[in-house]
Design a protein around this motif. Sequence first.
Motif, PDB file in Angstrom:
ATOM      1  N   LEU A 329      14.784  37.437 -55.253  1.00  0.00           N
ATOM      2  CA  LEU A 329      13.616  36.594 -54.973  1.00  0.00           C
ATOM      3  C   LEU A 329      13.683  36.031 -53.550  1.00  0.00           C
ATOM      4  N   TRP A 330      14.862  35.610 -53.131  1.00  0.00           N
ATOM      5  CA  TRP A 330      15.018  35.089 -51.769  1.00  0.00           C
ATOM      6  C   TRP A 330      14.752  36.192 -50.742  1.00  0.00           C
ATOM      7  N   ALA A 331      15.261  37.388 -51.008  1.00  0.00           N
ATOM      8  CA  ALA A 331      15.032  38.506 -50.093  1.00  0.00           C
ATOM      9  C   ALA A 331      13.536  38.831 -50.008  1.00  0.00           C
ATOM     10  N   TYR A 332      12.858  38.768 -51.134  1.00  0.00           N
ATOM     11  CA  TYR A 332      11.416  39.036 -51.145  1.00  0.00           C
ATOM     12  C   TYR A 332      10.668  37.995 -50.309  1.00  0.00           C
ATOM     13  N   LEU A 333      11.071  36.729 -50.450  1.00  0.00           N
ATOM     14  CA  LEU A 333      10.442  35.667 -49.671  1.00  0.00           C
ATOM     15  C   LEU A 333      10.666  35.883 -48.174  1.00  0.00           C
ATOM     16  N   MET A 334      11.875  36.251 -47.798  1.00  0.00           N
ATOM     17  CA  MET A 334      12.163  36.540 -46.391  1.00  0.00           C
ATOM     18  C   MET A 334      11.373  37.738 -45.902  1.00  0.00           C
ATOM     19  N   HIS A 335      11.239  38.738 -46.747  1.00  0.00           N
ATOM     20  CA  HIS A 335      10.485  39.943 -46.372  1.00  0.00           C
ATOM     21  C   HIS A 335       9.019  39.616 -46.093  1.00  0.00           C
ATOM     22  N   ARG A 336       8.424  38.812 -46.960  1.00  0.00           N
ATOM     23  CA  ARG A 336       6.997  38.502 -46.829  1.00  0.00           C
ATOM     24  C   ARG A 336       6.711  37.570 -45.663  1.00  0.00           C
ATOM     25  N   THR A 337       7.689  36.813 -45.224  1.00  0.00           N
ATOM     26  CA  THR A 337       7.456  35.839 -44.158  1.00  0.00           C
ATOM     27  C   THR A 337       8.107  36.265 -42.845  1.00  0.00           C
ATOM     28  N   VAL A 338       9.419  36.208 -42.802  1.00  0.00           N
ATOM     29  CA  VAL A 338      10.134  36.468 -41.550  1.00  0.00           C
ATOM     30  C   VAL A 338      10.102  37.942 -41.168  1.00  0.00           C
ATOM     31  N   GLU A 339      10.489  38.809 -42.094  1.00  0.00           N
ATOM     32  CA  GLU A 339      10.658  40.223 -41.752  1.00  0.00           C
ATOM     33  C   GLU A 339       9.349  40.899 -41.367  1.00  0.00           C
ATOM     34  N   THR A 340       8.263  40.494 -41.962  1.00  0.00           N
ATOM     35  CA  THR A 340       6.978  41.136 -41.663  1.00  0.00           C
ATOM     36  C   THR A 340       6.156  40.306 -40.670  1.00  0.00           C
ATOM     37  N   ARG A 341       5.754  39.122 -41.053  1.00  0.00           N
ATOM     38  CA  ARG A 341       4.832  38.346 -40.218  1.00  0.00           C
ATOM     39  C   ARG A 341       5.476  37.857 -38.924  1.00  0.00           C
ATOM     40  N   LEU A 342       6.620  37.202 -39.029  1.00  0.00           N
ATOM     41  CA  LEU A 342       7.259  36.667 -37.828  1.00  0.00           C
ATOM     42  C   LEU A 342       7.718  37.783 -36.900  1.00  0.00           C
ATOM     43  N   SER A 343       8.327  38.812 -37.454  1.00  0.00           N
ATOM     44  CA  SER A 343       8.791  39.931 -36.632  1.00  0.00           C
ATOM     45  C   SER A 343       7.630  40.627 -35.946  1.00  0.00           C
ATOM     46  N   SER A 344       6.529  40.791 -36.659  1.00  0.00           N
ATOM     47  CA  SER A 344       5.346  41.431 -36.081  1.00  0.00           C
ATOM     48  C   SER A 344       4.774  40.591 -34.946  1.00  0.00           C
ATOM     49  N   ALA A 345       4.708  39.291 -35.159  1.00  0.00           N
ATOM     50  CA  ALA A 345       4.188  38.400 -34.115  1.00  0.00           C
ATOM     51  C   ALA A 345       5.096  38.413 -32.892  1.00  0.00           C
ATOM     52  N   LEU A 346       6.402  38.422 -33.119  1.00  0.00           N
ATOM     53  CA  LEU A 346       7.346  38.460 -32.005  1.00  0.00           C
ATOM     54  C   LEU A 346       7.228  39.770 -31.235  1.00  0.00           C
ATOM     55  N   ARG A 347       7.095  40.869 -31.942  1.00  0.00           N
ATOM     56  CA  ARG A 347       6.963  42.162 -31.275  1.00  0.00           C
ATOM     57  C   ARG A 347       5.706  42.218 -30.417  1.00  0.00           C
ATOM     58  N   LYS A 348       4.583  41.760 -30.950  1.00  0.00           N
ATOM     59  CA  LYS A 348       3.338  41.770 -30.193  1.00  0.00           C
ATOM     60  C   LYS A 348       3.431  40.873 -28.968  1.00  0.00           C
ATOM     61  N   SER A 349       4.078  39.733 -29.129  1.00  0.00           N
ATOM     62  CA  SER A 349       4.216  38.805 -28.011  1.00  0.00           C
ATOM     63  C   SER A 349       5.080  39.401 -26.904  1.00  0.00           C
ATOM     64  N   LEU A 350       6.215  39.981 -27.280  1.00  0.00           N
ATOM     65  CA  LEU A 350       7.111  40.573 -26.289  1.00  0.00           C
ATOM     66  C   LEU A 350       6.483  41.791 -25.629  1.00  0.00           C
ATOM     67  N   GLN A 351       5.792  42.592 -26.413  1.00  0.00           N
ATOM     68  CA  GLN A 351       5.108  43.761 -25.845  1.00  0.00           C
ATOM     69  C   GLN A 351       4.086  43.328 -24.814  1.00  0.00           C
ATOM     70  N   GLY A 352       3.334  42.274 -25.153  1.00  0.00           N
ATOM     71  CA  GLY A 352       2.302  41.797 -24.239  1.00  0.00           C
ATOM     72  C   GLY A 352       2.867  41.200 -22.957  1.00  0.00           C
ATOM     73  N   LYS A 353       4.005  40.496 -23.066  1.00  0.00           N
ATOM     74  CA  LYS A 353       4.566  39.809 -21.906  1.00  0.00           C
ATOM     75  C   LYS A 353       5.441  40.720 -21.038  1.00  0.00           C
ATOM     76  N   LEU A 354       6.193  41.631 -21.690  1.00  0.00           N
ATOM     77  CA  LEU A 354       7.166  42.418 -20.958  1.00  0.00           C
ATOM     78  C   LEU A 354       6.699  43.822 -20.605  1.00  0.00           C
ATOM     79  N   VAL A 355       6.058  44.500 -21.548  1.00  0.00           N
ATOM     80  CA  VAL A 355       5.654  45.885 -21.315  1.00  0.00           C
ATOM     81  C   VAL A 355       4.447  45.975 -20.403  1.00  0.00           C
ATOM     82  N   LYS A 356       3.475  45.125 -20.623  1.00  0.00           N
ATOM     83  CA  LYS A 356       2.239  45.203 -19.853  1.00  0.00           C
ATOM     84  C   LYS A 356       2.339  44.496 -18.502  1.00  0.00           C
ATOM     85  N   SER A 357       3.394  43.685 -18.301  1.00  0.00           N
ATOM     86  CA  SER A 357       3.495  42.919 -17.050  1.00  0.00           C
ATOM     87  C   SER A 357       3.939  43.764 -15.894  1.00  0.00           C
TER      88      SER A 357
END
Length: 357
Positions: A329-357
């Motif tokens: 259950l704890w792993a599922y909670l981490m998957h739904r929040t950190v592993e998917t949403r937070l990781s996705s947001a971090l990837r988009k942010s870094l891609q936008g700041k570092l790759v496109k700059s």
Amino acid sequence: MTVHQNTRRTGGNEVLDNSFITPGRFRELDGLRGIAAITVVLYHFGMPAGGAPGPYDISWGELGVQLFFIISGYVILLTAIKSANALSFVISRFSRLYPTYWLALALAAGTYFLYGNPHRNITAMQTLVNTTMFQRFFLVDNVDQVYWTLAVELQFYALMTVYLLFRRGTVYRRELVVGMLIWVFMGSILCVVFHPEAALSGVPKMLVWAVVAEHAPLFSLGMVLFMYSHDRRFTLLIPLFSLVASLNAWLMHDAVHGIGVALICVAFFAVIYVKNVPWLAHGPLNFLGQISYPLYLNHEMFGYMLIDIFVPVLGVWGGRVLALVIVILWAYLMHRTVETRLSSALRKSLQGKLVKS
């Protein structure tokens, strides 16, 4: 069998790009992840805890790690092909691994400092070094012993990053195959010269670690199976890397490990060959595969604490079952929040700041 006719070639060297990749998600891969994760978890949960002996012993369960390495080879080649350059590849791996790892590390360290563990001796500085995920290279022990596999994965990622830097984001099949052969050959020589792993120390141990000697054929097999899954062109590299991986496991551990790795390689190829395996593509194993990363990271230190608490009350079986449910259950909670949403947001942010700059 269908071969991609639109795959680019440069000087006779086939380029693996998006046109090489068959559309659609390979859902069976999550099912294989689920098998790898649950076998490792059950292996660790069978150990003594709560003042009572373990109710079972499935030492072969640790072979789930070897399955994870083959899956990693498969997935990382896919990621490398999809990445426009080395920086995009690094961002993809960083955002995928670190947020979930940091939370798992915080839970493991908190478990130790608040509850304790008689088999571990962890310090604040050790925990700080562990945040880098490079603790193995600083000769600092892992806060949670399962983290050792992350260092092995990082070395594989580093090799792929160097290649993408050298080739400016383009993956050439022939060069990749040659590189795999050299890597596997070097690792196998070290396994023959320095074995078993339990007896190693000093320079021999560092050499075996540096080359990822034992596991090189597993990552390489995963990459070769990725290519086979998309163009259906069988190559002798598949049985070769399977055989070498089995021999390495035999040399570094024992015959049981060698035979187990051989069976894993055969099973993985069978899934790739058949392509449609409903019980892997759907159901409990597929679910466990989707949460396999946080499940793997959190099950040992946190799981042992739960078992230690519950076993005296619910018995050796009841305590472990409840601990397993909570860890999942704890792993599922981490998957739904950190592993998917937070990781996705971090990837988009870094891609936008570092790759496109």
